[in-house]
Design an enzyme around this catalytic site. Structure first.
Site, short mmCIF file in Angstrom:
data_model
loop_
_atom_site.label_atom_id
_atom_site.label_comp_id
_atom_site.label_asym_id
_atom_site.label_seq_id
_atom_site.Cartn_x
_atom_site.Cartn_y
_atom_site.Cartn_z
N LYS A 264 -15.21 -9.07 6.30
CA LYS A 264 -13.96 -9.21 5.53
C LYS A 264 -13.89 -8.22 4.37
O LYS A 264 -14.87 -7.54 4.07
CB LYS A 264 -13.84 -10.66 5.03
CG LYS A 264 -13.87 -11.69 6.16
CD LYS A 264 -12.57 -11.74 6.98
CE LYS A 264 -12.72 -12.27 8.38
NZ LYS A 264 -12.82 -13.71 8.53
C1 LIG Z 1 -12.94 -14.96 9.42
C2 LIG Z 1 -11.84 -15.93 9.56
C3 LIG Z 1 -11.99 -17.30 9.29
C4 LIG Z 1 -13.34 -17.93 9.04
O1 LIG Z 1 -14.01 -17.45 7.97
P1 LIG Z 1 -15.52 -17.93 7.72
O2 LIG Z 1 -15.79 -17.51 6.32
O3 LIG Z 1 -16.37 -17.21 8.72
O4 LIG Z 1 -15.56 -19.40 7.90
C5 LIG Z 1 -10.89 -18.12 9.31
N1 LIG Z 1 -9.68 -17.64 9.63
C6 LIG Z 1 -9.48 -16.35 9.93
C7 LIG Z 1 -8.10 -15.88 10.23
C8 LIG Z 1 -10.56 -15.46 9.93
O5 LIG Z 1 -10.36 -14.17 10.27
#
Ligand SMILES: *Cc1c(COP(=O)(O)O)cnc(C)c1O
Length: 401
Positions: A199
């Site tokens: 991210k």
């Molecule tokens: C990455 C992601 C998540 C989950 O994030 P985590 O921190 O891994 O739990 C949820 N929603 C979307 C759209 C994502 O891309």
């Protein structure tokens, strides 16, 4: 691989790179390494001063009242729905075009995730479809800001105000994103962010809940650590004590200070990292916009785009190969790519449990077949970007009609 694509592959395309370019990579520098080392030296590894400082800085950065750090965005969404009071049998509306986590958290309550289709331009939840899906059991809506551009929050809030529904924004992609000049993270009942390794702000694993409601913030904080009424870290310092009370059966979702140390450094360079993403996106746009087989991302004027993802779409009618074969060729060229996403309603669990068929959400089904997420991250060099452009154009030209 079918016969046609095998045939195509015998006509060798040029290998663009010698070394594989990964699809995603965190931007970790000396400062992150130094700060993590300092945490290790400090002896305080779990939730402590750095987590609290990260929460403070994050809330300040967005301009929101409360920020609660947790160990994932999945945990963040779970806690937000818990604070709202989602019960078994309730319905929560979300998009089929998202990651597993967005709908699975609704199932944690034995509530029903009601999936709806997307807008073909933005790939974000289609507000007209939300309207058709609202029932007396509906309690909340979870919009997802796909790739880094905001969902149509104005239209969504109009609906939720009318029906008295809560909004939990899945902003895993939307840091930093602005909706009509206001920051994502400050606009709904809850917003949840992800600091997963790919991210825009990465701590390996991690997440954040933001809200302006004190009661909800308190509830999330308590439930994030076993339903205990006081922060554990204070219990072991001079100001704290051994005494605590369990208010509810909570969860174990707290962030570690190791992750928070990374988060603090990453937050400090978020604007610079975003600038680089935008630069890369602009290069891609410029290179692909005129090609008849390619469709670049466009977004409405109410939102900015932070390009967590660059989702290129293939105009399949202008190509002799399908998306999967296109990806095979990119891999041959040593370019790592991904697909966001296989719509939830096409997965076995959702098909079996709710009887969905691929055509139930025709827009998501159609778009799924032509999306490719290209590498886009701050540590990509100009020459990496050029390699991606060259590979994509070469394949698109070669197999163009
Ligand atoms: C990455 C992601 C998540 C989950 O994030 P985590 O921190 O891994 O739990 C949820 N929603 C979307 C759209 C994502 O891309």
């Amino acid at each position: 691989m079918d016969r046609i694509s095998q045939l195509h592959r015998t006509r060798k395309l040029r290998k663009v790179r010698d070394e594989f370019l990964p699809f995603a990579k965190p931007c970790i520098g000396e400062l992150e390494i130094r700060e993590v080392e300092a945490v290790l030296q400090s002896g305080w590894l779990t939730t402590g001063p750095r987590t609290h400082s990260f929460e403070e800085k994050f809330a300040e950065y967005l301009g929101v009242e409360y920020a609660i750090a947790v160990n994932s965005a999945t945990a963040a969404m779970h806690l937000a729905l818990e604070a709202i009071g989602i019960q078994a049998g309730d319905e929560v509306i979300t998009t089929t075009f998202t990651f597993a986590a967005t709908a699975e958290v609704v199932r944690y309550f034995n509530a029903k995730p009601v999936l709806v289709d997307i807008d073909p331009t933005t790939l974000n939840i289609d507000v007209e479809q939300i309207k058709l899906a609202v029932t007396p059991r509906t309690k909340a809506i979870i919009p997802v800001h796909v790739a880094g551009q905001s969902a149509d929050l104005g239209a969504i809030h109009e609906l939720t105000t009318r029906y008295g529904l809560a909004v939990v924004e899945d902003a895993a992609h939307a840091l930093p994103t602005w909706y009509k000049g206001r920051r994502i993270g400050t606009l709904s009942d809850f917003t949840t962010f992800s600091f997963y390794v790919t991210k825009t702000l990465a701590t390996g694993e991690g997440g954040m809940i933001t809200t302006d409601h004190k009661q909800w913030a308190d509830r999330c904080r308590i439930m994030s650590l076993h339903g205990i009424s006081k922060d554990a870290w204070k219990r072991y310092t001079r100001e704290g004590s051994w005494y605590y009370e369990i208010m509810a059966p909570g969860f174990k979702y707290n962030m570690t200070d190791v992750a928070a140390a990374l988060g603090l450094v990453q937050l400090g360079k978020l604007e610079a990292m975003t600038c680089r993403r935008l630069e890369i996106a602009a290069r891609y746009d410029q290179a692909f916009k005129a090609h008849p087989a390619l469709q670049i991302p466009t977004y409405p004027s109410y939102t900015t785009h932070c390009y967590h993802l660059y989702i290129l779409r293939l105009n399949l009618e202008a190509l002799r190969i399908d998306r999967n074969t296109f990806i095979d060729y990119l891999r041959d060229a040593n370019i790592g790519v991904s697909v966001h996403w296989i719509p939830l309603h096409m997965h076995p669990y959702y098909r079996k449990t709710y009887g969905y068929k691929p055509q139930d959400f025709p827009v998501a089904f159609h778009e799924y077949k032509r999306v490719i997420s290209l590498p886009i991250y701050p540590t990509m060099s100009d020459s990496d970007v050029n390699d991606v452009i060259e590979a994509v154009l070469e394949i698109a030209d070669f197999f163009g009609e």
